[in-house]
Enzyme design. Structure first.
Site, PDB file in Angstrom:
ATOM      1  N   HIS A  51      -7.065   4.512  -5.094  1.00  0.00           N
ATOM      2  CA  HIS A  51      -7.269   3.903  -3.791  1.00  0.00           C
ATOM      3  C   HIS A  51      -7.425   4.977  -2.729  1.00  0.00           C
ATOM      4  O   HIS A  51      -7.001   6.119  -2.916  1.00  0.00           O
ATOM      5  CB  HIS A  51      -6.094   2.991  -3.419  1.00  0.00           C
TER       6      HIS A  51
ATOM      7  N   CYS B 145       3.929   6.419   1.205  1.00  0.00           N
ATOM      8  CA  CYS B 145       3.100   7.307   0.395  1.00  0.00           C
ATOM      9  C   CYS B 145       1.972   7.830   1.278  1.00  0.00           C
ATOM     10  O   CYS B 145       1.774   7.339   2.396  1.00  0.00           O
ATOM     11  CB  CYS B 145       2.545   6.583  -0.834  1.00  0.00           C
TER      12      CYS B 145
END
Length: 697
Positions: A65, A217
């Site tokens: 992603h 993250c």
């Protein structure tokens, strides 16, 4: 969500052998629908995210992603691999691959839906349903959470959804947890039964342990919410009341201070700095990387409970993102590297701005510009010398921050914000006593260590609020100042002076050997820690420039330009040895290499490290050695070919770069030509993880 994934974005027989091939195959579907405008540019962004941290998860899941300017709208593509693809998960290849694409400026609503999907990937019923899906249309329906009116809703679908597959309630995108899974409210302690109470009466329910957690993250789309989901499930199974603050791409809502105050412990599962970390001071804390939150949430809960039982608390949230990110057992050497890289990374912008301004001053006004009077006293608007002096003096002011910035952010990497004040103070003292770059390194490490030691002290509750703001900066600055002024400052200054004299005296074989070493370091990890160490060594010499330090700066920049230029040359000369994506990356590598951006070679090294990295190192070593042998000098810390006028012996300098580029390109072409032609995946071969394939079937 209805348009984020359609049947055209689903591939139930993903014929890809590597994660790069899988990402390309799914991305091509996005391109066909107009969701991605530049395939190779988007894949480069995916690869850059993958380089930060592998996106494979336990349970056979891969979630490449990224956020990219080449994405027109938030999009999901799903692929199911019959043989599994390695995405770096500890338990082996992934058979369920989600490619998540978000625009660089995606709105919060869409990112919240993407994060809800990330949570659902932690649900075994959901992943089992994906493995059992028989056609793209029903798979897209399952992922979207749609329930066709003419199709019965299965029990598994209902259990997966809790509203719909993404957990959205009819009112919005919040997760709708089933009643039986809800974490019970913490009940008030009941009074001790008085005499006459029936001894057979059931005991009051145990008060649940309360935990607050923060997950984050680098991209903030997938791992952030997966870790949150895993922690919530583990908490529900262990009679723990857990509240998570997800610091993701969709923004974040700060935990209620009352919730934090009532918590018995704190869990940080993160790969980027926790925002407003001081809110959690005074709590037993477990600080790990985000993947630990996904893979072993129950262990983290057990660990923080054990710390609470032992009464382990800190005056500030323990550690820092730089110190604590990663799995347990990380060695001190690894932590030391992270601390130093923290300082270097914050120092580099000052280097680039200040160094280039100084270089422009020399280019316009000549090397005598350093003797010009202050522009405050004399400045003529029509005089080029005045403008040259202005640039030189602004650059000099920026350069004066190098050592304090280095020291301050080394301490920040060790002890978070409380380390900034003593770190900057120690760095400024290093400049004052001529301890230079080495003094800044030592001052930063000492400041961080002092603050970490103070943070471990148990202090009365009333003092905890002023510890990070008053007590820690005051005491740590006194200690660091004492040590730098009266104990270690003078020896470090003498060592710095000796190093400067040694660089000035370098000639012949010694200079060439140093050039080889610096060239190898610049090309080994292509912008990584070793590269940054060599670069920081060269830049440190510019703070007090002499003939030797200028030679080192020239060798470092020349060697750093070689890897991307060599890959660009190789893709031009022998196109058939490279994929279409690599050939496109090769075009960009010409510009990146010429601009001294070594990272331009990373896509090639990521795809074929055993051939690309040795070739890059060979070319870097040749260029570094030749630059030192030719006695080339450089006063600018950056700029590539655009600062050639500031280079001593520019023709020989360009010759050194050309020689290294040819050597590296020739070697990588030779190594790639010797390899066997890759074979397509053999479906008849026994899979490495037959149990995972059986689940998929």
């Amino acid at each position: 969500m209805s348009q984020m994934i359609t049947a055209d974005l689903v591939d139930l027989d993903l014929a890809a052998g590597t994660k790069e091939e899988a990402a390309r195959s799914l991305a091509e579907r996005m391109v066909a629908l107009g969701r991605v405008t530049d395939l190779d540019g988007f894949l480069a962004d995916v690869a850059a995210r993958e380089a930060q941290m592998p996106t494979g998860l336990d349970g056979g899941i891969g979630i490449p992603h990224c956020r990219s300017e080449h994405v027109t709208e938030p999009t999901l593509a799903f692929g199911r691999s019959p043989h599994g693809i390695d995405f770096g998960a500890p338990d082996g290849p992934a058979d369920l691959i989600f490619l998540i694409a978000a625009p660089a400026g995606a709105d919060d609503a869409h990112l919240t839906i993407l994060s809800a999907l990330a949570r659902q990937l932690m649900n075994e019923d959901f992943t089992s349903a994906l493995r059992a899906a028989e056609d793209p249309s029903s798979t897209a329906t399952l992922i979207r959470g749609d329930t066709p009116q003419d199709a019965p809703t299965t029990a598994s679908q209902t259990e997966v959804a809790g509203g719909d597959v993404l957990g959205r309630s009819p009112q919005g995108v919040e997760r709708n947890r089933p009643e039986e899974d809800a974490v019970p409210e913490r009940s008030a302690p009941e009074e001790t039964p008085q005499r006459g109470t029936d001894p057979k009466a059931p005991a009051p329910p145990a008060t649940p342990f309360r935990i607050v957690a923060v997950t984050s993250c680098p991209t903030g789309i997938a791992h952030t919410y997966m870790a949150a989901e895993a922690l919530e499930r583990a908490a529900a199974n262990n009679n723990v009341e857990l509240t998570v603050e997800t610091q993701g791409s969709a923004g974040f809502q700060r935990l209620d201070p009352a919730v934090i105050a009532a918590a018995d412990g704190v869990i940080f599962a993160h790969d980027v700095p926790v925002r407003d970390k001081e809110r959690f001071a005074g709590k037993p804390t477990v600080d790990v990387g985000v993947k630990a939150g996904i893979n072993r949430p129950a262990d983290l809960i057990t660990e923080v409970r054990a710390k609470a039982e032992r009464g382990e608390v800190s005056t500030a949230a323990k550690g820092s993102p730089v110190e604590e990110t990663g799995e347990p057992g990380e060695g001190y050497g690894t932590k030391l590297r992270k601390w130093l890289m923290s300082g270097v990374s914050y120092m580099v912008p000052f280097v680039a701005a200040g160094g280039l301004l100084i270089a422009l001053g020399f280019a316009i006004g000549g090397y005598e510009i350093n003797k010009a009077p202050s522009v405050i006293e004399h400045f003529a608007w029509t005089d080029t010398t005045s403008w040259a002096a202005l640039m030189f003096q602004i650059g000099g002011v920026a350069f004066n921050f190098l050592v304090p910035i280095l020291a301050g952010y080394i301490a920040y990497g060790m002890a978070d914000r409380p380390g900034l004040v003593p770190g900057f103070v120690g760095g400024a003292i290093a400049v004052a006593i001529n301890a230079g770059f080495l003094g800044g390194l030592v001052a930063g490490l000492i400041a961080g260590a002092v603050v970490m030691a103070i943070q471990k002290l148990k202090v009365p509750t009333p003092l905890r609020g002023i510890m990070p703001v008053v007590v820690i900066p005051l005491i740590s600055s006194i200690i660091v100042g004492f040590l730098m002024f009266l104990v270690i400052g003078e020896p470090i200054a003498k060592l710095q002076s000796a190093l400067t004299d040694w660089l000035s005296s370098l000639s012949g074989a010694n200079a060439i050997i140093l050039g080889v070493i610096l060239g190898l370091m610049m090309a080994f990890d292509l912008g990584g820690p070793l590269n940054k160490v060599a670069y920081a060594f060269a830049v440190g010499g510019l703070a007090n420039p002499n003939e030797g330090s200028l030679k080192v700066m020239a060798a470092v920049m020349a060697a750093g330009m070689v890897p991307p230029l060599a890959m660009a040359l190789a893709t031009t000369v022998r196109r058939r040895l490279f994929t279409k994506t690599e050939r496109e990356n090769g075009k960009a590598a010409w510009v990146l290499g010429a601009s001294f951006i070594t990272e331009g070679a990373i896509p090639f090294a990521a795809a074929d490290p055993l051939r690309v990295i040795p070739a890059a190192m060979a070319g870097g070593a040749v260029t570094g050695a030749l630059s030192m042998a030719f006695e080339c000098t450089l006063r600018a810390p950056h700029g590539g070919i655009f600062v050639v006028p500031l280079i001593g012996n520019p023709f020989l300098y360009l010759t050194a770069i050309l020689a290294g580029t040819v050597v590296s390109a020739t070697l990588v072409i030779t190594l790639k030509g010797l390899r066997k032609t890759p074979q397509p995946p053999n479906t008849d071969q026994a899979p490495a993880h037959p149990e995972k394939v059986a689940v998929a079937a």
